[in-house]
Motif scaffolding. Sequence first.
Motif, PDB file in Angstrom:
ATOM      1  N   SER A   1       0.822  -1.215   0.000  1.00  0.00           N
ATOM      2  CA  SER A   1       0.000   0.000   0.000  1.00  0.00           C
ATOM      3  C   SER A   1       0.852   1.260   0.000  1.00  0.00           C
ATOM      4  O   SER A   1       0.362   2.333  -0.321  1.00  0.00           O
ATOM      5  CB  SER A   1      -0.943  -0.016   1.203  1.00  0.00           C
ATOM      6  OG  SER A   1      -0.178  -0.076   2.397  1.00  0.00           O
TER       7      SER A   1
ATOM      8  N   ASP B   1       2.758   5.870 -10.574  1.00  0.00           N
ATOM      9  CA  ASP B   1       2.561   7.227 -11.079  1.00  0.00           C
ATOM     10  C   ASP B   1       2.767   7.234 -12.594  1.00  0.00           C
ATOM     11  O   ASP B   1       2.951   6.193 -13.226  1.00  0.00           O
ATOM     12  CB  ASP B   1       3.483   8.226 -10.365  1.00  0.00           C
ATOM     13  CG  ASP B   1       4.962   7.964 -10.611  1.00  0.00           C
ATOM     14  OD1 ASP B   1       5.309   7.186 -11.521  1.00  0.00           O
ATOM     15  OD2 ASP B   1       5.785   8.557  -9.895  1.00  0.00           O
TER      16      ASP B   1
ATOM     17  N   GLU C   1       2.653   3.620  -4.843  1.00  0.00           N
ATOM     18  CA  GLU C   1       1.592   3.885  -5.815  1.00  0.00           C
ATOM     19  C   GLU C   1       2.203   4.154  -7.172  1.00  0.00           C
ATOM     20  O   GLU C   1       3.210   4.842  -7.296  1.00  0.00           O
ATOM     21  CB  GLU C   1       0.754   5.082  -5.362  1.00  0.00           C
ATOM     22  CG  GLU C   1      -0.041   4.775  -4.116  1.00  0.00           C
ATOM     23  CD  GLU C   1      -1.146   5.788  -3.869  1.00  0.00           C
ATOM     24  OE1 GLU C   1      -1.596   6.437  -4.825  1.00  0.00           O
ATOM     25  OE2 GLU C   1      -1.541   5.913  -2.702  1.00  0.00           O
TER      26      GLU C   1
END
Length: 154
Positions: free
Chosen positions: A3, A8, A6
Amino acid sequence: MGSEYEIDSLDKRIISELQSDARKPFLDMARKCLVSGGTIHQRVEKLRENGVIKGSSISVNHKKLGYGVEVLLGIHLVNAKVVSKVIKKLEKFPEVVQALYTTGNYALFIKVITKDIDGYHDFLVKKLQAIEEIRSTESFICLETPINRELKLD
């Protein structure tokens, strides 16, 4: 994927570059993406660690190697509980290059590649239909593959 990481726009660009040529040098990608080679290297490693990128591969023209028959097979099982057992058996057959566990009419769809129609017939009768957990099959011989590509990211 963790988590804390992320994806991009740079990651998506790197993935796109690797999808077009998995052997593309990191420095070439860095120039296109306007970042350093070290940045590309770190991002690719992070994508691998997080399971976004799995290995690298080449695309082989099977027909050029003498494998002229490609078949999709829909498989009905005797019951849904045996799917893992059937997949284990299918993994042993080199002709089976892909298996999909699906919803709908068939429990499984598999992709099979053989040299010729006689090779396919032998596979079907001697291997696939010998699996007790398979109730019935339906074959779809591929005439052409007009679209065969990786998913393009947004």
